[in-house]
Design a protein around this motif. Structure first.
Motif, mmCIF file in Angstrom:
data_model
loop_
_atom_site.group_PDB
_atom_site.id
_atom_site.type_symbol
_atom_site.label_atom_id
_atom_site.label_comp_id
_atom_site.label_asym_id
_atom_site.label_seq_id
_atom_site.Cartn_x
_atom_site.Cartn_y
_atom_site.Cartn_z
ATOM 1 N N VAL A 7 0.838 -1.193 0.000
ATOM 2 C CA VAL A 7 0.000 0.000 0.000
ATOM 3 C C VAL A 7 0.879 1.250 0.000
ATOM 4 O O VAL A 7 1.848 1.325 0.733
ATOM 5 C CB VAL A 7 -0.998 0.001 1.191
ATOM 6 C CG1 VAL A 7 -0.787 -1.211 2.055
ATOM 7 C CG2 VAL A 7 -0.920 1.258 1.993
ATOM 8 N N THR A 8 0.516 2.186 -0.856
ATOM 9 C CA THR A 8 1.315 3.398 -0.987
ATOM 10 C C THR A 8 0.507 4.608 -0.541
ATOM 11 O O THR A 8 -0.673 4.505 -0.204
ATOM 12 C CB THR A 8 1.740 3.616 -2.440
ATOM 13 O OG1 THR A 8 0.632 4.190 -3.147
ATOM 14 C CG2 THR A 8 2.163 2.314 -3.080
ATOM 15 N N VAL A 12 -3.635 5.584 0.567
ATOM 16 C CA VAL A 12 -4.042 6.282 1.782
ATOM 17 C C VAL A 12 -4.799 7.557 1.423
ATOM 18 O O VAL A 12 -5.884 7.836 1.961
ATOM 19 C CB VAL A 12 -2.821 6.634 2.655
ATOM 20 C CG1 VAL A 12 -3.249 7.442 3.866
ATOM 21 C CG2 VAL A 12 -2.090 5.370 3.084
ATOM 22 N N ALA A 13 -4.227 8.310 0.502
ATOM 23 C CA ALA A 13 -4.839 9.581 0.108
ATOM 24 C C ALA A 13 -6.247 9.344 -0.439
ATOM 25 O O ALA A 13 -7.195 10.020 -0.049
ATOM 26 C CB ALA A 13 -3.973 10.258 -0.947
ATOM 27 N N ARG A 14 -6.374 8.358 -1.287
ATOM 28 C CA ARG A 14 -7.669 8.059 -1.872
ATOM 29 C C ARG A 14 -8.674 7.732 -0.775
ATOM 30 O O ARG A 14 -9.761 8.315 -0.718
ATOM 31 C CB ARG A 14 -7.548 6.883 -2.842
ATOM 32 C CG ARG A 14 -8.871 6.536 -3.512
ATOM 33 C CD ARG A 14 -8.650 5.652 -4.718
ATOM 34 N NE ARG A 14 -7.471 4.791 -4.545
ATOM 35 C CZ ARG A 14 -6.584 4.542 -5.490
ATOM 36 N NH1 ARG A 14 -6.711 5.089 -6.672
ATOM 37 N NH2 ARG A 14 -5.556 3.740 -5.254
ATOM 38 N N LEU A 15 -8.277 6.829 0.112
ATOM 39 C CA LEU A 15 -9.191 6.432 1.177
ATOM 40 C C LEU A 15 -9.580 7.622 2.056
ATOM 41 O O LEU A 15 -10.726 7.748 2.500
ATOM 42 C CB LEU A 15 -8.556 5.339 2.040
ATOM 43 C CG LEU A 15 -9.422 4.851 3.214
ATOM 44 C CD1 LEU A 15 -10.740 4.290 2.702
ATOM 45 C CD2 LEU A 15 -8.691 3.808 4.040
ATOM 46 N N ALA A 16 -8.626 8.507 2.288
ATOM 47 C CA ALA A 16 -8.907 9.655 3.156
ATOM 48 C C ALA A 16 -9.606 10.772 2.378
ATOM 49 O O ALA A 16 -10.037 11.772 2.957
ATOM 50 C CB ALA A 16 -7.606 10.168 3.768
ATOM 51 N N GLY A 17 -9.657 10.615 1.085
ATOM 52 C CA GLY A 17 -10.309 11.628 0.266
ATOM 53 C C GLY A 17 -9.519 12.909 0.159
ATOM 54 O O GLY A 17 -10.081 14.006 0.136
ATOM 55 N N VAL A 18 -8.215 12.784 0.116
ATOM 56 C CA VAL A 18 -7.369 13.981 -0.058
ATOM 57 C C VAL A 18 -6.337 13.702 -1.134
ATOM 58 O O VAL A 18 -6.289 12.601 -1.689
ATOM 59 C CB VAL A 18 -6.635 14.349 1.245
ATOM 60 C CG1 VAL A 18 -7.631 14.710 2.347
ATOM 61 C CG2 VAL A 18 -5.750 13.206 1.685
ATOM 62 N N SER A 19 -5.504 14.657 -1.416
ATOM 63 C CA SER A 19 -4.448 14.447 -2.413
ATOM 64 C C SER A 19 -3.229 13.836 -1.733
ATOM 65 O O SER A 19 -3.087 13.912 -0.513
ATOM 66 C CB SER A 19 -4.055 15.777 -3.034
ATOM 67 O OG SER A 19 -3.333 16.528 -2.096
ATOM 68 N N ALA A 36 -8.376 18.136 11.688
ATOM 69 C CA ALA A 36 -9.390 17.159 11.288
ATOM 70 C C ALA A 36 -8.893 16.255 10.158
ATOM 71 O O ALA A 36 -8.920 15.017 10.264
ATOM 72 C CB ALA A 36 -10.655 17.880 10.851
ATOM 73 N N THR A 37 -8.425 16.858 9.091
ATOM 74 C CA THR A 37 -7.967 16.032 7.976
ATOM 75 C C THR A 37 -6.745 15.217 8.392
ATOM 76 O O THR A 37 -6.556 14.087 7.942
ATOM 77 C CB THR A 37 -7.588 16.901 6.765
ATOM 78 O OG1 THR A 37 -6.452 17.684 7.109
ATOM 79 C CG2 THR A 37 -8.728 17.799 6.377
ATOM 80 N N LYS A 38 -5.932 15.802 9.260
ATOM 81 C CA LYS A 38 -4.745 15.090 9.715
ATOM 82 C C LYS A 38 -5.152 13.747 10.328
ATOM 83 O O LYS A 38 -4.623 12.690 9.968
ATOM 84 C CB LYS A 38 -4.004 15.945 10.742
ATOM 85 C CG LYS A 38 -2.541 15.578 10.887
ATOM 86 C CD LYS A 38 -1.857 16.391 11.956
ATOM 87 C CE LYS A 38 -1.328 17.701 11.430
ATOM 88 N NZ LYS A 38 -0.433 18.382 12.403
ATOM 89 N N THR A 39 -6.098 13.791 11.239
ATOM 90 C CA THR A 39 -6.519 12.538 11.879
ATOM 91 C C THR A 39 -7.180 11.617 10.870
ATOM 92 O O THR A 39 -6.996 10.400 10.915
ATOM 93 C CB THR A 39 -7.497 12.810 13.033
ATOM 94 O OG1 THR A 39 -8.621 13.530 12.517
ATOM 95 C CG2 THR A 39 -6.844 13.629 14.128
ATOM 96 N N ARG A 40 -7.907 12.196 9.946
ATOM 97 C CA ARG A 40 -8.557 11.367 8.942
ATOM 98 C C ARG A 40 -7.510 10.580 8.144
ATOM 99 O O ARG A 40 -7.641 9.366 7.944
ATOM 100 C CB ARG A 40 -9.380 12.269 7.999
ATOM 101 C CG ARG A 40 -10.367 11.542 7.130
ATOM 102 C CD ARG A 40 -11.610 12.398 6.866
ATOM 103 N NE ARG A 40 -11.292 13.814 6.633
ATOM 104 C CZ ARG A 40 -10.984 14.322 5.434
ATOM 105 N NH1 ARG A 40 -10.994 13.560 4.373
ATOM 106 N NH2 ARG A 40 -10.720 15.609 5.322
ATOM 107 N N VAL A 41 -6.470 11.280 7.769
ATOM 108 C CA VAL A 41 -5.403 10.623 7.019
ATOM 109 C C VAL A 41 -4.729 9.547 7.873
ATOM 110 O O VAL A 41 -4.488 8.429 7.418
ATOM 111 C CB VAL A 41 -4.362 11.650 6.545
ATOM 112 C CG1 VAL A 41 -3.159 10.939 5.942
ATOM 113 C CG2 VAL A 41 -4.981 12.603 5.538
#
Lengths: 335, 335
Positions: A7-8, A12-19, A36-41
């Motif tokens: 896993v790259t 992770v980015a895709r799952l977290a919905g970020v770039s 917030a996004t930090k924890t999401r990632v």
DNA sequence: CTGTTAGCGCATTCAG
DNA sequence: CTGAATGCGCTAACAG
């Protein structure tokens, strides 16, 4: 072309919905990312059990997170404690150790240095098993280098080595302070710097107290056998000695045998002290052997810390730094 | 953004007047490059003293050229010979060794494994200091793993460990073949697999010859002190023994002291044999101590070769492979 | 046989 | 605060 299903960051980015960029920043705990996004990632990463690919990371960062450890003889008893301390100290800072044993061969050493350079080590620690200076690897290396135990012959390099003069001194002072006045010195190989330095220290301590040295062997070796035969001769020529300093614990062990064979009580009649504080040798004899410890773990740790700092930009000191030895009193000097 | 003035493939290619791709192929000695340009590129590389960037190379190749060496105790005398042999064997194949010492701590071990995985090691060698099986690291690791000296408890893993049953047997056979008939066995810690296996081997050899075992200590330790006291007791209870097998050289050394203290001539009256063939202990006594060598260097070399093959695709064997021990006869068994 | 084109996986500008 | 674009240095298809 995707070689493995590892896993790259992309995943992770895709799952977290970020770039990927944001994911990268988040995982590196950069401040410019919203909590917030930090924890999401982070959660995404954990749920995928994501692990950074150190090669890729290093490539872009320009740092490998790896230090080289170049030793000339792993077998010996000096490299190992230093290596262990270094591995320990670096480990705490998430740095890995790339180990190379040159087996005392200069050609092989050169090859290893090149390999380590190719692997982009962030620093190099060169460990030897003698305190006699060795040829420098040169100053052209693109990373900081520390010479440990065995110093470099180039004063522009940084070397860290035990202070055997001080070691000799504390050995003699210990014996003097316990009332000994007829002290003999059974040497290791007299051409070795360690043996010469210790002789200097012993002489300094005795001179300061106005006590003459009873005897010093002309010759020497680092073996138990030598300790035995030297001490037997010593007892013949100087039957009145009340203390023996041996340049290694192995020698001291031979000396202890000889003293016992000649019916001397230790430490009542004759005190005995060795060097290296090699527990294997000193701890299980009867009585256990007092010894001067060169603090090799401290040496390794300090070298690691300085190299770590050097990686972070603060330049390495230059020249030879000497670290104190420490006396470990056991049954052969105190009742 | 160019961080250093390190020379890269681009520089070499430019100097040689070719493309990076060709330069790469040339330097990797691929056959699809004309001899002439190949040498041209090589010369360019040499004149710039170009060195491959291993990180970049690994990133694109998907191989790091690095193996992990996970040890539980570097201090012990078992890991080191294996480690050295491995370093040696891999070195010949241009593979570097990433060293991690878990200090016997499972948490730390897990951390180290993750770090090694992140560093993309191509293989992992797990070395312990007991022959008792250890918990497997699991089969989810993305690289081949070999357990050396200490086997894994998972039969799906590949383990390589000395055959101590065979070791015990050759020790006993050696004594039998030199005419001994009253053989005693001074054990190491009896809960240790090594001690149990050797007992089995000794018994097998004696049974095959119809010679009963004179005595076996109930208890045991791996120390010289134990060897001494056990042998003293043994001589009291079984004054007629003519041979002693000790589970380690340290024990044997204590035993030798005890035999001498009791006035037994070695090997005339009593023969003595140890295990480990630790030269430091065995070589310098009087007489030097015979010992069973577990061939640790061979163990390390074989593990390296198999791992190397595994990296190249041929899968690792499965289960526990046992390697023969070797008898080293010295003065305590042969005059 | 040689060069062009794509990535390897991540960190880092620099706009939005 | 976020994301699209660029590059780290090299190797691997794939065309020429």
């Amino acid at each position: 072309m995707r070689r493995s299903k590892a896993v790259t960051l992309v995943d992770v980015a895709r799952l977290a919905g970020v770039s990927v960029a944001t994911a990268s920043k988040a995982l590196n705990n950069r401040s410019e990312v919203r909590e917030a996004t930090k924890t999401r990632v982070h959660e995404a990463a954990r749920s995928l059990s994501f692990e950074h690919n150190a090669m890729a990371r290093s490539l872009s960062r320009g740092r490998s997170g790896t230090v080289g450890l170049l030793t000339s003889d792993l077998e010996g008893r000096f490299s190992l404690p230093i290596l262990m301390a270094a591995e320990d100290a670096f480990g705490a800072d998430e740095i890995s150790v790339l180990l190379s044993d040159a087996r005392g061969d200069a050609i092989r050493e050169q090859r290893h240095v090149r390999t380590l350079a190719a692997k982009q080590v962030d620093a190099l620690m060169v460990v030897g098993s003698l305190t006699d200076a060795r040829r420098s690897l040169g100053s052209a290396l693109p990373f900081p280098v520390a010479y440990v135990y065995t110093p470099s012959d180039d004063p522009a390099d940084f070397s860290l080595t035990p202070d055997n003069v001080q070691g000799g001194r504390i050995a003699a002072e210990h014996l003097l302070s316990t009332g000994r006045r007829r002290i003999a010195h059974v040497r290791g190989l007299p051409t070795a710097q360690a043996a010469r330095d210790r002789a200097l220290g012993i002489d300094a301590a005795l001179t300061a107290s106005g006590v003459p040295l009873a005897h010093r062997t002309d010759y020497g070796e680092w073996t138990e056998r030598w300790g035995r035969s030297a001490t037997l001769m010593l007892l013949d020529t100087h039957p009145d000695i009340d203390a023996v300093i041996c340049d290694s614990d192995q020698i001291a062990r031979g000396a202890l045998d000889a003293l016992h064979a000649r019916g001397r009580r230790v430490p009542t009649d004759v005190a005995l002290i060795g060097f290296d504080n090699w527990e294997l040798i000193t701890a299980d004899t009867n009585p256990p052997i007092s010894s001067v410890d060169m603090n090799l773990d401290l040496l390794g740790r300090r070298a690691s810390e300085l190299l770590f700092a050097a990686i972070d930009g603060s330049p390495l000191p230059t020249g030879v730094e000497r670290t104190d030895c420490r006396l470990v009193a056991r049954g052969t000097t105190i009742p």
